[in-house]
Scaffold this motif. Structure first.
Motif, PDB file in Angstrom:
ATOM      1  N   ARG A   5      11.146 -29.714  32.805  1.00 30.44           N
ATOM      2  CA  ARG A   5      11.600 -28.562  33.594  1.00 30.44           C
ATOM      3  C   ARG A   5      13.026 -28.180  33.220  1.00 30.44           C
ATOM      4  NH1 ARG A   5       8.683 -31.708  37.418  1.00 30.44           N
ATOM      5  NH2 ARG A   5       6.752 -30.649  38.057  1.00 30.44           N
ATOM      6  N   VAL A   6      13.877 -29.183  33.066  1.00 32.85           N
ATOM      7  CA  VAL A   6      15.266 -28.917  32.689  1.00 32.85           C
ATOM      8  C   VAL A   6      15.328 -28.271  31.305  1.00 32.85           C
ATOM      9  CG1 VAL A   6      17.466 -30.010  32.083  1.00 32.85           C
ATOM     10  CG2 VAL A   6      16.240 -30.729  34.146  1.00 32.85           C
ATOM     11  N   ALA A   7      14.523 -28.811  30.380  1.00 29.39           N
ATOM     12  CA  ALA A   7      14.512 -28.270  29.016  1.00 29.39           C
ATOM     13  C   ALA A   7      14.087 -26.804  29.030  1.00 29.39           C
ATOM     14  CB  ALA A   7      13.577 -29.082  28.134  1.00 29.39           C
ATOM     15  N   VAL A   8      13.034 -26.475  29.813  1.00 31.91           N
ATOM     16  CA  VAL A   8      12.552 -25.101  29.872  1.00 31.91           C
ATOM     17  C   VAL A   8      13.618 -24.180  30.450  1.00 31.91           C
ATOM     18  CG1 VAL A   8      10.907 -23.569  31.031  1.00 31.91           C
ATOM     19  CG2 VAL A   8      10.107 -25.655  29.932  1.00 31.91           C
ATOM     20  N   ASP A   9      14.285 -24.609  31.512  1.00 28.05           N
ATOM     21  CA  ASP A   9      15.335 -23.785  32.125  1.00 28.05           C
ATOM     22  C   ASP A   9      16.436 -23.466  31.123  1.00 28.05           C
ATOM     23  OD1 ASP A   9      14.107 -23.605  34.568  1.00 28.05           O
ATOM     24  OD2 ASP A   9      15.191 -25.294  35.467  1.00 28.05           O
ATOM     25  N   GLU A  10      16.884 -24.468  30.400  1.00 24.31           N
ATOM     26  CA  GLU A  10      17.984 -24.273  29.447  1.00 24.31           C
ATOM     27  C   GLU A  10      17.545 -23.429  28.258  1.00 24.31           C
ATOM     28  OE1 GLU A  10      19.407 -28.172  28.504  1.00 24.31           O
ATOM     29  OE2 GLU A  10      20.210 -28.545  30.519  1.00 24.31           O
ATOM     30  N   LEU A  11      16.318 -23.650  27.798  1.00 26.01           N
ATOM     31  CA  LEU A  11      15.813 -22.901  26.643  1.00 26.01           C
ATOM     32  C   LEU A  11      15.515 -21.443  26.997  1.00 26.01           C
ATOM     33  CD1 LEU A  11      13.458 -25.655  25.194  1.00 26.01           C
ATOM     34  CD2 LEU A  11      15.485 -24.725  24.053  1.00 26.01           C
ATOM     35  N   LEU A  12      15.046 -21.181  28.213  1.00 29.77           N
ATOM     36  CA  LEU A  12      14.802 -19.805  28.640  1.00 29.77           C
ATOM     37  C   LEU A  12      16.090 -18.991  28.594  1.00 29.77           C
ATOM     38  CD1 LEU A  12      12.391 -20.351  31.681  1.00 29.77           C
ATOM     39  CD2 LEU A  12      11.820 -19.158  29.557  1.00 29.77           C
ATOM     40  N   SER A  13      17.180 -19.633  28.960  1.00 31.55           N
ATOM     41  CA  SER A  13      18.477 -18.962  28.937  1.00 31.55           C
ATOM     42  C   SER A  13      18.884 -18.612  27.499  1.00 31.55           C
ATOM     43  CB  SER A  13      19.542 -19.854  29.579  1.00 31.55           C
ATOM     44  OG  SER A  13      20.814 -19.255  29.499  1.00 31.55           O
ATOM     45  N   ILE A  14      18.642 -19.553  26.575  1.00 30.94           N
ATOM     46  CA  ILE A  14      18.995 -19.322  25.158  1.00 30.94           C
ATOM     47  C   ILE A  14      18.120 -18.220  24.564  1.00 30.94           C
ATOM     48  CG2 ILE A  14      19.054 -20.350  22.843  1.00 30.94           C
ATOM     49  CD1 ILE A  14      19.557 -23.070  24.217  1.00 30.94           C
ATOM     50  N   ALA A  15      16.828 -18.241  24.894  1.00 27.88           N
ATOM     51  CA  ALA A  15      15.872 -17.293  24.309  1.00 27.88           C
ATOM     52  C   ALA A  15      15.844 -15.961  25.047  1.00 27.88           C
ATOM     53  CB  ALA A  15      14.476 -17.902  24.299  1.00 27.88           C
ATOM     54  N   ASN A  16      16.514 -15.926  26.212  1.00 27.11           N
ATOM     55  CA  ASN A  16      16.542 -14.715  27.037  1.00 27.11           C
ATOM     56  C   ASN A  16      15.122 -14.305  27.427  1.00 27.11           C
ATOM     57  OD1 ASN A  16      17.792 -12.618  28.428  1.00 27.11           O
ATOM     58  ND2 ASN A  16      17.707 -11.222  26.658  1.00 27.11           N
ATOM     59  N   LEU A  17      14.375 -15.273  27.963  1.00 28.49           N
ATOM     60  CA  LEU A  17      13.000 -15.033  28.394  1.00 28.49           C
ATOM     61  C   LEU A  17      12.863 -15.338  29.874  1.00 28.49           C
ATOM     62  CD1 LEU A  17      11.046 -16.726  25.449  1.00 28.49           C
ATOM     63  CD2 LEU A  17      11.300 -14.277  25.828  1.00 28.49           C
ATOM     64  N   GLU A  18      11.813 -14.790  30.477  1.00 27.75           N
ATOM     65  CA  GLU A  18      11.518 -15.051  31.875  1.00 27.75           C
ATOM     66  C   GLU A  18      10.239 -15.879  31.949  1.00 27.75           C
ATOM     67  OE1 GLU A  18       9.964 -14.974  35.667  1.00 27.75           O
ATOM     68  OE2 GLU A  18       9.032 -13.612  34.226  1.00 27.75           O
ATOM     69  N   LEU A  19      10.265 -16.972  32.695  1.00 29.96           N
ATOM     70  CA  LEU A  19       9.199 -17.975  32.683  1.00 29.96           C
ATOM     71  C   LEU A  19       7.827 -17.381  32.989  1.00 29.96           C
ATOM     72  CD1 LEU A  19       8.123 -20.858  32.515  1.00 29.96           C
ATOM     73  CD2 LEU A  19       8.809 -21.190  34.904  1.00 29.96           C
ATOM     74  N   LYS A  20       7.691 -16.680  34.086  1.00 30.67           N
ATOM     75  CA  LYS A  20       6.371 -16.199  34.509  1.00 30.67           C
ATOM     76  C   LYS A  20       5.798 -15.194  33.506  1.00 30.67           C
ATOM     77  CE  LYS A  20       3.907 -14.216  38.444  1.00 30.67           C
ATOM     78  NZ  LYS A  20       4.035 -13.664  39.823  1.00 30.67           N
ATOM     79  N   THR A  21       6.643 -14.269  33.076  1.00 29.40           N
ATOM     80  CA  THR A  21       6.178 -13.230  32.147  1.00 29.40           C
ATOM     81  C   THR A  21       5.748 -13.830  30.815  1.00 29.40           C
ATOM     82  OG1 THR A  21       7.689 -11.651  33.161  1.00 29.40           O
ATOM     83  CG2 THR A  21       6.796 -11.085  30.986  1.00 29.40           C
ATOM     84  N   PHE A  22       6.597 -14.708  30.280  1.00 27.65           N
ATOM     85  CA  PHE A  22       6.279 -15.308  28.979  1.00 27.65           C
ATOM     86  C   PHE A  22       5.068 -16.234  29.088  1.00 27.65           C
ATOM     87  CE2 PHE A  22       7.034 -18.485  25.537  1.00 27.65           C
ATOM     88  CZ  PHE A  22       6.885 -17.606  24.469  1.00 27.65           C
ATOM     89  N   GLY A  23       4.984 -16.986  30.188  1.00 31.21           N
ATOM     90  CA  GLY A  23       3.855 -17.885  30.387  1.00 31.21           C
ATOM     91  C   GLY A  23       2.534 -17.145  30.470  1.00 31.21           C
ATOM     92  N   GLN A  24       2.530 -16.030  31.191  1.00 28.34           N
ATOM     93  CA  GLN A  24       1.304 -15.226  31.293  1.00 28.34           C
ATOM     94  C   GLN A  24       0.902 -14.665  29.924  1.00 28.34           C
ATOM     95  OE1 GLN A  24       2.322 -12.333  34.296  1.00 28.34           O
ATOM     96  NE2 GLN A  24       1.530 -13.603  35.977  1.00 28.34           N
ATOM     97  N   GLU A  25       1.902 -14.268  29.140  1.00 28.21           N
ATOM     98  CA  GLU A  25       1.618 -13.744  27.801  1.00 28.21           C
ATOM     99  C   GLU A  25       0.985 -14.825  26.928  1.00 28.21           C
ATOM    100  OE1 GLU A  25       3.868 -11.387  24.123  1.00 28.21           O
ATOM    101  OE2 GLU A  25       5.048 -12.351  25.704  1.00 28.21           O
TER     102      GLU A  25
END
Length: 536
Positions: A385-405
């Protein structure tokens, strides 16, 4: 997704922290739609498919090798073979078209044949005179190439003339000193070429060659030496092996070695499809090459690319149970019970203080979300969870939107070929029995009854092909968080399963998302129970 993304990203890290070596990401299975989506979206080339990593011809073939032109003289081949200690040289036409090989085998055959006939006829190419003979052209004739025996003028004129007339209509190449009578006869008869021997650079010629259509070359060497060298002016196209046995670059090392050892040749050309790609000689097969391999997202050789048992394992990064892989030397092993190997790769970027760019961050997120089923799987840890939070910030992505895609790429069993589904995420476990478990993520389980028999048939074929006792397919609907389990027939094991039976060889697994943490422990329990009973 986790395997391929972690492999790609770890190769980026290794190439940054170890510049002395080159790390190449590879995969041993096809790309599913999820993975292809991410790599296409980032405009990146996915790791190349490697169906077998056993040593092949390409691993030992020599590519940076000298070549010769088909019109070069035999003399040039002998010199290159000797000076560079070569076994064989490829021969080309105009530097691009492979035409054959030349080695001492062909050259010795050419020289021996010279002595087996009464008077050999040679192929001469006048451009080669200057290459093999010290001297200069007095005049160049019309014919660039011709066939002729060699004749010298050491005998009295009448005898020489008589001998020459016996050769007609085949006219000889005349090698002679300044003997005007015989030279005049050669001019009158229009011999294809005359080689004048023992000539100094500025020596006057007593013969009028103005009406002569042949070539006149002035050799600084004596007659005997000139004749010796002239024989070696024959173009390689008349001596070389034009149809040698050849090897393909992806041919196995052992097969190629056997082919060459059983050949009369000391070297063979190598082709990639129809394109020349190098040469192998017997020296190439003295020692079998050993590739260096890093195991990612698995640690058991049986689960790796075929031929992995012939490699040198350098590292293992994994989040599964430890198998029985053995290494000759101590190696770097990093195994941690997290939800994704991409989480482990992310931690290695941090350990080595290497900055992660947006593309790499997107790949790492993709691997983690895929393997933890959008962080819903029981295998998910706080580190994921921590890794995803930090990486989302670097990649400028939103979890729900990217996950659904990502998970919108899942298809149904009905839309996909069984072989493709089974091999996409298939792992072998060798316990009391040899079992193989595949997992497929789908958008619906409603079609499973319609495709059941087709899939079971493919599973049975896979079981026989891999020499396994039991093959299972975990089919998971990620959105509804439920699975079904298809199994090949093994009644003594099936009877021990705790799952509800839907129909023959089909079970319901509500709430089951993880093969590793939920299904595998149950299968291992069943195998352990079988082991404890006498007669099983």
């Amino acid at each position: 997704m986790d395997s391929i993304c972690s492999v790609y990203c770890y190769s980026i890290l290794k190439n940054k922290i170890d510049t002395k070596n080159r790390y190449i990401p590879i995969r041993c299975g096809h790309l599913n739609k999820q993975t292809r989506l991410v790599f296409d979206k980032l405009n990146l080339k996915a790791p190349r498919l490697m169906k077998n990593i056993s040593p092949v011809v390409a691993d030992v073939a020599k590519r940076d090798i000298p070549t010769l032109d088909m019109n070069d003289p035999v003399f040039s081949a002998i010199r290159r073979l000797d000076e560079e200690n070569l076994s064989v040289i490829p021969v080309f036409e105009e530097e691009t078209e492979f035409r054959g090989i030349i080695s001492l085998h062909e050259i010795s055959g050419f020289l021996i044949n010279d002595n087996l006939v009464k008077r050999p006829v040679y192929r001469f190419r006048i451009n080669n005179f200057k290459i093999v003979l010290p001297g200069y052209f007095y005049r160049r004739g019309k014919e660039q190439e011709f066939d002729a025996p060699i004749m010298t003028g050491a005998m009295p004129y009448e005898i020489s003339k008589e001998r020459i007339n016996k050769m007609l209509p085949l006219k000889p190449l005349l090698v002679i000193g300044l003997r005007e009578d015989i030279l005049q006869f050669a001019v009158e008869e229009q011999f294809p070429a005359v080689i004048l021997t023992g000539m100094s650079k500025d020596e006057e010629l007593p013969i009028d060659f103005s009406n002569y259509e042949g070539t006149v070359f002035c050799s600084h060497s004596d007659t005997a030496e000139t004749i010796r060298l002239l024989r070696l002016s024959t173009p390689l196209k008349n001596v070389m092996n034009k149809t040698p046995e050849s090897l393909q670059s992806d041919q196995s090392f052992d097969e190629a070695k056997s082919t060459l050892m059983n050949s009369r040749l000391r070297g063979l050309p190598v082709f990639e499809d129809e394109c020349f790609s190098g040469i192998v000689t017997r020296r190439c097969f003295i020692e079998k090459p050993q590739k260096k391999l890093i195991l990612m997202d698995h640690n058991e050789i049986d689960q790796s690319v075929p031929g992995a048992d012939q490699t040198e394992i350098l590292e293992i990064l994994d989040h599964h149970r430890l198998g029985n892989s053995r290494t000759k030397e101590p190696i770097y092993v990093y195994a941690k019970p997290v939800g994704s190997t991409c989480t482990i790769v992310y931690s290695h970027f941090k350990i080595n203080m290497v900055e992660i760019d947006a593309e790499t961050a997107t790949l790492l997120i993709s691997g983690i979300l895929s393997d933890t089923v959008l962080l819903k799987s029981p295998t998910t840890t706080e580190l994921d969870r921590v890794a995803v939070d930090e990486l989302l910030s670097i990649a400028n992505l939103e979890l729900k939107t990217f996950g659904q895609e990502l998970f919108s790429q899942n298809t149904s069993l009905e839309e996909t070929e069984p072989v493709e589904v089974l091999k996409a995420d298939f792992k072998i476990y060798r316990e009391q029995l040899n079992i193989g478990i595949s997992q497929a993520e789908v958008i619906t389980l409603e079609d499973i009854d319609r495709v059941k028999e087709k899939y079971l048939s493919s599973m049975e074929a896979l079981r026989k092909n891999k020499n396994l006792d039991w093959v299972l397919l975990l089919v998971t609907n990620v959105i509804k968080e439920e699975s079904c389990l298809l199994v090949t027939k093994l009644e003594i094991a099936e009877s021990k399963l705790i799952y509800d039976k839907i129909s023959e060889q089909l079970y319901s697994l509500p709430g089951i998302l993880s093969r590793k943490k939920q299904l595998l422990p149950e299968i291992l329990r069943v195998l352990e129970e079988l082991k404890s009973k006498p007669g099983n």
